[in-house]
Design a protein around this motif. Sequence first.
Motif, PDB file in Angstrom:
ATOM      1  N   UNK A 173       0.842  -1.172   0.000  1.00  0.00           N
ATOM      2  CA  UNK A 173       0.000   0.000   0.000  1.00  0.00           C
ATOM      3  C   UNK A 173       0.893   1.243   0.000  1.00  0.00           C
ATOM      4  N   UNK A 174       0.717   2.097  -1.000  1.00  0.00           N
ATOM      5  CA  UNK A 174       1.520   3.313  -1.124  1.00  0.00           C
ATOM      6  C   UNK A 174       0.714   4.529  -0.712  1.00  0.00           C
ATOM      7  N   UNK A 175       1.402   5.473  -0.147  1.00  0.00           N
ATOM      8  CA  UNK A 175       0.760   6.721   0.262  1.00  0.00           C
ATOM      9  C   UNK A 175       1.165   7.806  -0.722  1.00  0.00           C
ATOM     10  N   UNK A 176       0.205   8.602  -1.174  1.00  0.00           N
ATOM     11  CA  UNK A 176       0.514   9.731  -2.046  1.00  0.00           C
ATOM     12  C   UNK A 176       0.691   9.369  -3.510  1.00  0.00           C
ATOM     13  N   UNK A 177       0.105   8.281  -3.959  1.00  0.00           N
ATOM     14  CA  UNK A 177       0.247   7.901  -5.368  1.00  0.00           C
ATOM     15  C   UNK A 177      -0.983   8.262  -6.180  1.00  0.00           C
ATOM     16  N   UNK A 178      -1.893   9.017  -5.612  1.00  0.00           N
ATOM     17  CA  UNK A 178      -3.096   9.405  -6.335  1.00  0.00           C
ATOM     18  C   UNK A 178      -2.752  10.427  -7.411  1.00  0.00           C
ATOM     19  N   UNK A 179      -3.411  10.332  -8.527  1.00  0.00           N
ATOM     20  CA  UNK A 179      -3.231  11.290  -9.612  1.00  0.00           C
ATOM     21  C   UNK A 179      -4.023  12.557  -9.302  1.00  0.00           C
ATOM     22  N   UNK A 180      -3.450  13.731  -9.597  1.00  0.00           N
ATOM     23  CA  UNK A 180      -4.197  14.965  -9.371  1.00  0.00           C
ATOM     24  C   UNK A 180      -5.396  15.053 -10.311  1.00  0.00           C
ATOM     25  N   UNK A 181      -6.457  15.638  -9.821  1.00  0.00           N
ATOM     26  CA  UNK A 181      -7.658  15.789 -10.641  1.00  0.00           C
ATOM     27  C   UNK A 181      -7.470  16.934 -11.621  1.00  0.00           C
ATOM     28  N   UNK A 182      -8.396  17.040 -12.546  1.00  0.00           N
ATOM     29  CA  UNK A 182      -8.321  18.091 -13.561  1.00  0.00           C
ATOM     30  C   UNK A 182      -8.417  19.468 -12.927  1.00  0.00           C
ATOM     31  N   UNK A 183      -9.266  19.620 -11.922  1.00  0.00           N
ATOM     32  CA  UNK A 183      -9.411  20.934 -11.284  1.00  0.00           C
ATOM     33  C   UNK A 183      -8.142  21.311 -10.520  1.00  0.00           C
ATOM     34  N   UNK A 184      -7.464  20.332  -9.936  1.00  0.00           N
ATOM     35  CA  UNK A 184      -6.200  20.620  -9.240  1.00  0.00           C
ATOM     36  C   UNK A 184      -5.127  21.037 -10.236  1.00  0.00           C
ATOM     37  N   UNK A 185      -5.099  20.398 -11.391  1.00  0.00           N
ATOM     38  CA  UNK A 185      -4.134  20.782 -12.423  1.00  0.00           C
ATOM     39  C   UNK A 185      -4.406  22.195 -12.919  1.00  0.00           C
ATOM     40  N   UNK A 186      -5.688  22.511 -13.128  1.00  0.00           N
ATOM     41  CA  UNK A 186      -6.049  23.859 -13.587  1.00  0.00           C
ATOM     42  C   UNK A 186      -5.676  24.906 -12.547  1.00  0.00           C
ATOM     43  N   UNK A 187      -5.905  24.584 -11.284  1.00  0.00           N
ATOM     44  CA  UNK A 187      -5.571  25.520 -10.211  1.00  0.00           C
ATOM     45  C   UNK A 187      -4.068  25.758 -10.162  1.00  0.00           C
ATOM     46  N   UNK A 188      -3.289  24.706 -10.265  1.00  0.00           N
ATOM     47  CA  UNK A 188      -1.839  24.850 -10.264  1.00  0.00           C
ATOM     48  C   UNK A 188      -1.351  25.645 -11.457  1.00  0.00           C
ATOM     49  N   UNK A 189      -1.901  25.362 -12.630  1.00  0.00           N
ATOM     50  CA  UNK A 189      -1.527  26.088 -13.832  1.00  0.00           C
ATOM     51  C   UNK A 189      -1.916  27.556 -13.734  1.00  0.00           C
ATOM     52  N   UNK A 190      -3.082  27.833 -13.158  1.00  0.00           N
ATOM     53  CA  UNK A 190      -3.519  29.216 -12.988  1.00  0.00           C
ATOM     54  C   UNK A 190      -2.603  29.970 -12.028  1.00  0.00           C
ATOM     55  N   UNK A 191      -2.151  29.310 -10.962  1.00  0.00           N
ATOM     56  CA  UNK A 191      -1.245  29.961 -10.018  1.00  0.00           C
ATOM     57  C   UNK A 191       0.110  30.257 -10.651  1.00  0.00           C
ATOM     58  N   UNK A 192       0.623  29.330 -11.441  1.00  0.00           N
ATOM     59  CA  UNK A 192       1.894  29.557 -12.134  1.00  0.00           C
ATOM     60  C   UNK A 192       1.753  30.682 -13.144  1.00  0.00           C
ATOM     61  N   UNK A 193       0.655  30.687 -13.891  1.00  0.00           N
ATOM     62  CA  UNK A 193       0.418  31.748 -14.872  1.00  0.00           C
ATOM     63  C   UNK A 193       0.289  33.107 -14.183  1.00  0.00           C
ATOM     64  N   UNK A 194      -0.398  33.157 -13.048  1.00  0.00           N
ATOM     65  CA  UNK A 194      -0.554  34.415 -12.316  1.00  0.00           C
ATOM     66  C   UNK A 194       0.788  34.927 -11.810  1.00  0.00           C
TER      67      UNK A 194
END
Length: 55
Positions: A1-22
């Motif tokens: 059992x691994x911890x932290x192997x979940x893939x980020x959701x589309x909304x999390x990716x958009x939020x991260x991309x928006x923060x980098x763009x800002x």
Amino acid sequence: MSIGTEQPTTSERRTGLALVAAAIICLAASGGLLWWRYGGAIFEDMVSAALAWCF
């Protein structure tokens, strides 16, 4: 059992991309404001100060 192997959701990716763009837009806008206020002299001073600090 691994911890932290979940893939980020589309909304999390958009939020991260928006923060980098800002962040990039804020840096470009601050550079533009400095250029508008002080002209090229501020950038020449910043480059020469950075080179003097490095060497």
